[in-house]
Motif scaffolding. Structure first.
Motif, mmCIF file in Angstrom:
data_model
loop_
_atom_site.group_PDB
_atom_site.id
_atom_site.type_symbol
_atom_site.label_atom_id
_atom_site.label_comp_id
_atom_site.label_asym_id
_atom_site.label_seq_id
_atom_site.Cartn_x
_atom_site.Cartn_y
_atom_site.Cartn_z
ATOM 1 N N LEU A 1 0.830 -1.205 0.000
ATOM 2 C CA LEU A 1 0.000 0.000 0.000
ATOM 3 C C LEU A 1 0.865 1.256 0.000
ATOM 4 C CD1 LEU A 1 -2.808 1.404 0.408
ATOM 5 C CD2 LEU A 1 -2.270 1.385 2.837
ATOM 6 N N VAL A 2 1.856 1.282 0.901
ATOM 7 C CA VAL A 2 2.703 2.464 1.034
ATOM 8 C C VAL A 2 3.410 2.754 -0.290
ATOM 9 C CG1 VAL A 2 4.813 3.309 2.119
ATOM 10 C CG2 VAL A 2 3.024 2.310 3.520
ATOM 11 N N LEU A 3 3.959 1.695 -0.892
ATOM 12 C CA LEU A 3 4.696 1.914 -2.138
ATOM 13 C C LEU A 3 3.764 2.382 -3.249
ATOM 14 C CD1 LEU A 3 7.287 -0.982 -2.102
ATOM 15 C CD2 LEU A 3 7.594 1.405 -1.484
ATOM 16 N N SER A 4 2.578 1.845 -3.281
ATOM 17 C CA SER A 4 1.672 2.280 -4.349
ATOM 18 C C SER A 4 1.277 3.743 -4.153
ATOM 19 C CB SER A 4 0.433 1.383 -4.396
ATOM 20 O OG SER A 4 -0.489 1.783 -3.427
ATOM 21 N N LEU A 5 1.150 4.157 -2.900
ATOM 22 C CA LEU A 5 0.829 5.561 -2.631
ATOM 23 C C LEU A 5 1.962 6.467 -3.101
ATOM 24 C CD1 LEU A 5 -0.737 5.364 0.945
ATOM 25 C CD2 LEU A 5 -1.928 5.835 -1.192
ATOM 26 N N ILE A 6 3.200 6.023 -2.829
ATOM 27 C CA ILE A 6 4.347 6.858 -3.215
ATOM 28 C C ILE A 6 4.487 6.885 -4.731
ATOM 29 C CG2 ILE A 6 6.857 7.075 -3.042
ATOM 30 C CD1 ILE A 6 6.618 5.749 -0.298
ATOM 31 N N GLN B 1 -8.190 3.714 4.658
ATOM 32 C CA GLN B 1 -8.943 3.373 5.874
ATOM 33 C C GLN B 1 -9.323 1.897 5.876
ATOM 34 O OE1 GLN B 1 -9.118 5.051 8.404
ATOM 35 N NE2 GLN B 1 -9.240 7.255 7.994
ATOM 36 N N GLU B 2 -9.615 1.361 4.695
ATOM 37 C CA GLU B 2 -9.936 -0.065 4.636
ATOM 38 C C GLU B 2 -8.735 -0.901 5.040
ATOM 39 O OE1 GLU B 2 -11.468 -0.643 0.713
ATOM 40 O OE2 GLU B 2 -13.305 0.439 1.251
ATOM 41 N N HIS B 3 -7.565 -0.470 4.570
ATOM 42 C CA HIS B 3 -6.341 -1.168 4.955
ATOM 43 C C HIS B 3 -6.123 -1.098 6.455
ATOM 44 C CE1 HIS B 3 -5.283 -1.477 0.718
ATOM 45 N NE2 HIS B 3 -4.300 -2.280 1.070
ATOM 46 N N LYS C 1 -8.321 -1.120 8.667
ATOM 47 C CA LYS C 1 -9.164 -2.162 9.257
ATOM 48 C C LYS C 1 -8.526 -3.533 9.056
ATOM 49 C CE LYS C 1 -13.777 -0.308 9.110
ATOM 50 N NZ LYS C 1 -14.891 -0.194 8.183
ATOM 51 N N GLN C 2 -8.044 -3.757 7.817
ATOM 52 C CA GLN C 2 -7.484 -5.075 7.512
ATOM 53 C C GLN C 2 -6.290 -5.424 8.394
ATOM 54 O OE1 GLN C 2 -6.592 -5.905 3.443
ATOM 55 N NE2 GLN C 2 -8.436 -4.843 2.754
ATOM 56 N N LEU C 3 -5.474 -4.414 8.676
ATOM 57 C CA LEU C 3 -4.270 -4.681 9.471
ATOM 58 C C LEU C 3 -4.631 -5.284 10.813
ATOM 59 C CD1 LEU C 3 -2.013 -1.599 8.720
ATOM 60 C CD2 LEU C 3 -1.688 -3.948 7.988
ATOM 61 N N GLY C 4 -5.845 -5.007 11.279
ATOM 62 C CA GLY C 4 -6.295 -5.602 12.534
ATOM 63 C C GLY C 4 -6.284 -7.120 12.454
ATOM 64 N N ASN C 5 -6.566 -7.668 11.270
ATOM 65 C CA ASN C 5 -6.588 -9.126 11.117
ATOM 66 C C ASN C 5 -5.194 -9.737 11.190
ATOM 67 O OD1 ASN C 5 -9.223 -8.638 10.620
ATOM 68 N ND2 ASN C 5 -9.049 -8.809 8.382
ATOM 69 N N TYR C 6 -4.190 -8.889 11.025
ATOM 70 C CA TYR C 6 -2.811 -9.395 11.004
ATOM 71 C C TYR C 6 -2.069 -9.109 12.307
ATOM 72 C CZ TYR C 6 -3.678 -9.865 5.997
ATOM 73 O OH TYR C 6 -4.192 -10.214 4.787
ATOM 74 N N LEU D 1 -0.847 4.080 10.393
ATOM 75 C CA LEU D 1 -1.428 4.270 9.067
ATOM 76 C C LEU D 1 -2.634 5.216 9.149
ATOM 77 C CD1 LEU D 1 -1.147 3.435 6.135
ATOM 78 C CD2 LEU D 1 -2.741 1.570 6.551
ATOM 79 N N ARG D 2 -3.395 5.082 10.233
ATOM 80 C CA ARG D 2 -4.536 5.977 10.408
ATOM 81 C C ARG D 2 -4.045 7.414 10.591
ATOM 82 N NH1 ARG D 2 -7.150 3.922 14.781
ATOM 83 N NH2 ARG D 2 -8.335 2.348 13.660
ATOM 84 N N ARG D 3 -2.937 7.545 11.292
ATOM 85 C CA ARG D 3 -2.360 8.884 11.496
ATOM 86 C C ARG D 3 -1.993 9.506 10.146
ATOM 87 N NH1 ARG D 3 -0.938 10.313 16.431
ATOM 88 N NH2 ARG D 3 -0.371 8.240 17.163
ATOM 89 N N PHE D 4 -1.447 8.689 9.279
ATOM 90 C CA PHE D 4 -1.086 9.171 7.945
ATOM 91 C C PHE D 4 -2.337 9.658 7.211
ATOM 92 C CE2 PHE D 4 -0.912 8.018 3.409
ATOM 93 C CZ PHE D 4 0.096 8.870 2.990
ATOM 94 N N ALA D 5 -3.396 8.861 7.288
ATOM 95 C CA ALA D 5 -4.633 9.244 6.601
ATOM 96 C C ALA D 5 -5.171 10.551 7.159
ATOM 97 C CB ALA D 5 -5.672 8.139 6.751
ATOM 98 N N LEU D 6 -5.053 10.734 8.478
ATOM 99 C CA LEU D 6 -5.556 11.957 9.101
ATOM 100 C C LEU D 6 -4.761 13.166 8.631
ATOM 101 C CD1 LEU D 6 -6.185 10.736 12.735
ATOM 102 C CD2 LEU D 6 -7.892 11.612 11.151
#
Lengths: 619, 478
Positions: free
Chosen positions: B156-161, B177-179, B181-186, B195-200
């Motif tokens: 995700l990070v690389l695709s954003l960059i 934001q979906e990611h 959520k997903q990270l919670g599963n891992y 990651l949420r901080r980045f989105a904010l």
């Protein structure tokens, strides 16, 4: 180390992050930086590494190599780590001057939780903020330095009551030192919050701050200028400036200047106000300024002019309704400017007006006549009373003026005789007169005005969960004053007129008929009347008529149970107090009717039930 | 029974609303009965509620240091407003009639005593607690999942960059934001937060240009985290016996919540320490979706500045106790220290207060850094670590505090090295604006607790004062 070069590189990589790392290949700006890194790299390993990073980034990616995005991340991570060690902490300015501390004497000893609640209230919007701030101020929370900036910014709160509370209470509570703080944070181009700051600065009463106010008066936003000008009233050295501002192009500025001059009362100022009044352009502004700050000497001069213009106006041609209106507009400003003035010249003018009643009434200038009546009513003179009697003969409109004037000069007995008494024959005559009904109605209203809603009574809102606040309500005159100021015969008059509220107020024990009358009212009208004040008046009347507590409580519970209130929002405090005196055994009877009630009245009744139950347990 | 004052009762309350409600009950005269026992150890009464039967509430001071509050109301706040109201009524001086201890409370006291006894017995018997068994298969599975999660995050990070920050719109943010959520599963709750901080930082909208710099920093931080996390997890997956890393914060980054027993096992404890709070504030951390109560404390024996953190998740915020400023010295029998940097997080389970004295304040002064050059070096050393705490807090001795023609507030040490004081963006409240309005005592012999932050755009290391410690006490600016 060349920090500038590192910063430049940071700018470039930042650009790539924004534009996308795919654009990094062959980036000419990075290419241009590369030789410098290579050169510095010979001496410092870090530059060499950075140089390699840059070189890798701008090289078109070959198969098997890292993606440009990874290379960009690697480079930036290293660059940031280097930059973190290069942060500058030195000041850019000259040598500092040691801080000495201020005379505020504010500490920061309040606990964080309390501060946070106030901070939240003052930095957000929503309900309940005002109460939080009020409570915090009461508890002294604002005597903490950390809340000073918030208290000052509250002067611009969108909720005006909160802003005013800050202006009148919170900010002044910091003492005169706060004026310096406000001056330091004053923005003359601002709006309402700056106006409030000016008020606090002025209230601090320090002469050296007048100069700041003067500056704001000259060069602020319109709101600030007007407020500042008002603050300069009464300062001799600024009179000249005020005189100049009366010629300003903007109306609010002129208005403020006139008001300040009227307040100051200096000779030059009054002369200017007189000129303005004579000049007609600013007559209105001058009139309102003088209404606010009356001046006796200027009043005399204006009175003379008033007489002249009044006579002229009366002589003028009034056929054209437009012209008539214009004339009236000119004259009416005299009434405003002379609102609180009383002098022999005015005595004469108003006498003249009353004597010329027919002509003025024909012009439709009723307001002028009303003012004349009002003037005579407050004159407390025999002549005034005589004039009002004359007016009353001409129109029932002036009956109430005549009544109130007579009240001041006659005994209670004489008063009753004059307005409701006389021989049988007089009464018969009065009843036959064609305006008899109107006269009686006006008389009743005049009495009600004085007797009902005449006194403030305070009640503790004991059931109110939010706090032990007091609330007042206007209620009827107290018994002593009724006895002293009103002839007993008015009670019969009121019964005859069928005015239940007046009867309640005037009721006294031992009178034949009053008890029966009130009980009848309670039983008949109580079913329909929604007005709660009315019900509480009736119960007051019952008390005055000599019913015992027990009798009244019995009546009240029956009213409650028969649900005669028809869903009031709240129950009158007087009635609630009576209910609190109920025997504890009534608790269940009341609990049974609670579901029928809503809103505040429900809370009150629930409180009553708890109260009675707790009494039950004690006994 | 401790002496009851209204400020003591305030401090028991979980939040300010509870204080208000408790006092409201007294004012409303809701208490139907008020009793106390002969020895005054137990206060109890009945309070009318909305129902027909009143609530039975009590305050038990049989152990004066840890009073027990009981109430028959269903509130999940503790102590509830009824118990607080009971205490306020007592403080106000309302009459409490003497009565014997009610049966149910006597029974409860007995049970509590037994529990205590059992605990002591167990501690005596089972001092050799069973070593915790590690389920190796489960651990392996978890680590594999975490590694997968890191791959996902990296992608995700690389695709954003690759696409560039400028093209990130509401839709991309939604994917981010979906990611989250997903990270919670891992099992990557730490990464989730970052990651949420980045989105904010990008989501705020209005001032994106400024947000970019922070976003870039956040991206490199994620990059460093992915790299370090991956190598650490790979090492652990190869050797499942490997213990947690108790020296760096990597486990916390990966989302591990340290348990006190673990800290004890690693020897991260100190016995019989004394802590003095220098600064305290609460803030809303939207990336964590929690309110954070943050306190900075000086360990009086070592001079280290620790921090206490209490997280109050939004969903439970109403039910949790809101921490508050603490003005006494806390005597802590056993202090747990988390792995960390300069201001390691600490926790304790028990403490007893004692009033702060002039000697304590002198101690604070003595611990303050006298050379700014050295202090700044320490700070920079920590900042250059990509996963380090970016807002270190230090105690600095001030030879003088002044203001120059440019309006910069300047702190100088004894050798004339200067440091500019300014408000840093990561603290929501400014403090330097208050400096000129402080009482003169703050500018005599004093030390400052300052928080540092590097501002990448300006190339400056900024320092914001949090508190001033002077001869007469601590003036808290935050």
């Amino acid at each position: 180390m060349s920090t500038a070069l590192l910063q430049e590189l940071h700018q470039e990589v930042r650009r790539l992050y924004i534009a996308g790392s795919d654009l990094a290949a062959e980036d000419f700006r990075l290419k241009r930086l590369l030789p410098q890194f290579e050169q510095l790299g010979e001496r410092a390993a870090v530059f060499k590494k950075l140089g390699e990073g840059v070189a890798a980034l701008i090289r078109p990616s070959a198969a098997g190599e890292d993606l440009p995005a990874v290379k960009l991340q690697d480079l930036t991570l290293l660059l940031e780590s280097v930059l973190y060690t290069q942060g500058s902490t030195v000041p850019s300015g000259d040598a500092p001057v040691q801080l000495q501390g201020s005379s505020f004497g504010l500490e920061t000893k309040i606990s964080s939780r309390k501060i946070a609640a106030v901070r939240l209230a003052l930095t957000t919007t929503g309900s309940g903020r005002y109460e939080t701030v009020l409570e915090a101020f009461k508890d002294g929370v604002f005597q903490d330095l950390r809340l000073l900036p918030l208290a000052v910014s509250a002067l611009g709160d969108p909720y005006a009551e909160l802003a005013d509370f800050a202006m009148n209470k919170i900010v002044p509570s910091y003492g005169p030192a706060v004026a310096d703080y406000l001056v330091g944070h004053f923005n003359p181009a601002g709006g309402k919050s700056e106006v409030r700051k000016l008020h606090v600065i002025k209230a601090a009463g320090r002469p050296e701050l007048l100069e700041v106010i003067f500056k704001a008066a000259g060069s602020g936003s319109d709101d600030v200028r007007a407020a500042a000008i008002l603050c300069l009233a009464g300062q001799q050295e600024y009179v000249q400036a005020l005189l100049e501002w009366t010629a300003d192009k903007k109306k609010p500025i002129r208005e403020a200047a006139y008001t300040a001059l009227a307040e100051g009362g200096s000779a030059e100022g009054l002369e200017r106000l007189y000129e303005a009044f004579a000049g007609k352009k600013d007559r209105e502004l001058a009139a309102f300024a003088l209404a606010k700050w009356p001046s006796a000497p200027l009043g005399e001069r204006l009175s003379v002019k008033f007489m002249e213009e009044l006579k002229e106006a009366l002589a003028a041609d009034h056929k054209d309704s437009k012209k008539n209106d214009t004339l009236w507009n000119v004259i009416s400003l005299y009434l405003i400017a002379l609102t609180d003035i009383r002098n022999p010249q005015l005595d004469e003018i108003f006498r003249y007006i009353i004597e010329e009643y027919d002509r003025f009434a024909a012009l439709g200038w009723l307001h002028l006549l009303d003012r004349a009546a009002q003037y005579e009513e407050t004159a407390q003179s025999e002549q005034g009373l005589e004039l009002l009697r004359e007016l009353d003969n001409k129109s029932v409109r002036y009956l109430s003026y005549y009544f109130r004037a007579a009240q001041q000069l006659l005994t209670t007995k004489e008063l009753y005789n004059e307005f409701a008494g006389g021989s049988m024959l007089d009464k018969m005559k009065a009843r036959l007169a064609k305006d008899a009904a109107t006269r009686n109605r006006v008389l009743q209203e005049t009495l009600e005005e004085q007797i009902l809603n005449a006194e403030r009574v305070f009640y503790e809102l004991s059931w109110d969960y939010a706090g032990s606040r007091q609330q007042y309500v206007w209620e009827m005159l107290s018994l002593d004053r009724i006895a002293a100021e009103w002839d007993p015969r008015w009670l019969d008059w009121a019964i005859e007129r069928d005015a239940p509220e007046l009867v309640s107020a005037l009721a006294r024990p031992g009178h034949s008929g009053v008890q029966e009358y009130l009980l009848a009212k309670l039983n008949r009208e109580g079913k329909h009347r929604k007005d709660l004040d009315f019900m509480s008046s009736l119960f007051k009347g019952l008390e005055r008529a000599g019913f015992t507590d027990t009798e009244r409580q019995e009546l009240l519970i029956s009213v409650l149970e028969q649900h005669k209130f028809s869903n009031p929002y709240s129950i009158h405090f007087y009635l609630l107090e009576l209910m609190l005196g109920f025997p504890p055994s009534y608790a269940e009877r009341i609990a049974a009717v609670v579901p029928k009630y809503r809103y505040e009245s429900k809370n009150q009744l629930e409180y009553l039930v708890t109260y009675l139950r707790s009494k039950q347990q004690v006994t | 029974m401790p002496e009851l004052t209204s400020s003591y009762v305030d401090s028991l309350a979980p939040n300010t609303a509870a204080i208000k409600n408790g006092q409201g009950l007294v004012r409303k005269k809701s208490f139907i009965q008020l009793h106390r026992t002969e020895n005054g150890e137990l206060l109890f009464g009945q309070c009318a509620g909305s129902g027909k039967t009143p609530y039975e509430c009590s305050a038990d001071f049989v152990a004066p240091d840890s009073p027990v509050f009981r109430c028959s109301c269903p509130s999940r706040q503790f102590p509830c407003k009824h118990a607080l109201g009971l205490l306020y009524a007592y403080v106000e001086g309302q009459t409490f009639t003497v009565a014997p201890v009610p049966e149910d409370i006597a029974a409860k006291r007995e049970k509590a005593e037994k529990r205590e006894e059992n605990k002591v017995k167990q501690a005596a018997e089972g001092s050799t607690a069973k070593p915790k068994k590690v389920n190796k298969a489960a651990l392996k599975k978890k680590i594999t999942a975490q590694l997968e999660g890191l791959d996902l995050l990296e992608k995700l990070v690389l695709s954003l960059i690759r696409g560039g920050l400028s093209v990130i719109d509401a839709k991309t943010l939604k994917t981010v934001q979906e990611h989250v959520k997903q990270l919670g599963n891992y099992y990557l709750s730490g990464a989730q937060i970052e990651l949420r901080r980045f989105a904010l930082q990008l989501g705020k909208g209005e001032d994106r240009e400024q947000g970019y710099t922070y976003a870039v920093q956040q991206l490199t931080r994620l990059h460093a985290f992915i790299k370090k996390g991956r190598s650490y997890l790979t090492a652990r997956s190869e050797d499942p016996e490997l213990a947690l890393d108790h020296e760096s914060t990597i486990d916390e980054w990966l989302g591990h919540a340290w348990q006190l027993t673990e800290l004890k096992d690693y020897g991260l404890t100190a016995e019989n320490t004394e802590l003095l709070q220098l600064s305290f504030y609460s803030y809303d951390d939207q990336a964590r979706q929690e309110f954070v109560d943050l306190g900075y404390w000086l360990e009086l024996s070592s001079g280290a500045v620790h921090k206490t953190l209490q997280y109050r998740p939004y969903k439970a915020a109403k039910l949790m106790r809101e921490e508050d400023s603490f003005f006494d010295v806390a005597r802590v029998p056993l202090l747990y220290k988390y792995p960390g940097d300069m201001n390691a997080r600490v926790r304790y389970e028990e403490m007893s207060p004692r009033p702060a004295t002039a000697a304590d304040l002198a101690q604070v002064q003595a611990y303050a850094h006298r050379s700014f050059a050295e202090a700044v070096k320490l700070v920079k050393n920590q900042l250059k670590n990509p996963l380090g705490d970016k807002q270190p807090v230090l105690l600095l001795h001030a030879a003088s505090i002044g203001v120059n023609g440019q309006g910069e507030y300047v702190l100088s040490d004894e050798s004339g090295v200067q440091l500019v004081l300014e408000d840093i963006p990561s603290l929501s409240q400014g403090t330097v604006g208050l400096l000129p309005y402080l009482p003169p005592v703050c500018f005599g012999k004093c030390s400052l607790l300052v928080m540092f932050e590097h501002q990448m755009d300006r190339g400056r290391l900024a320092a914001q004062p949090l508190s001033i410690i002077h001869a007469e006490g601590i003036t808290r600016l935050l």
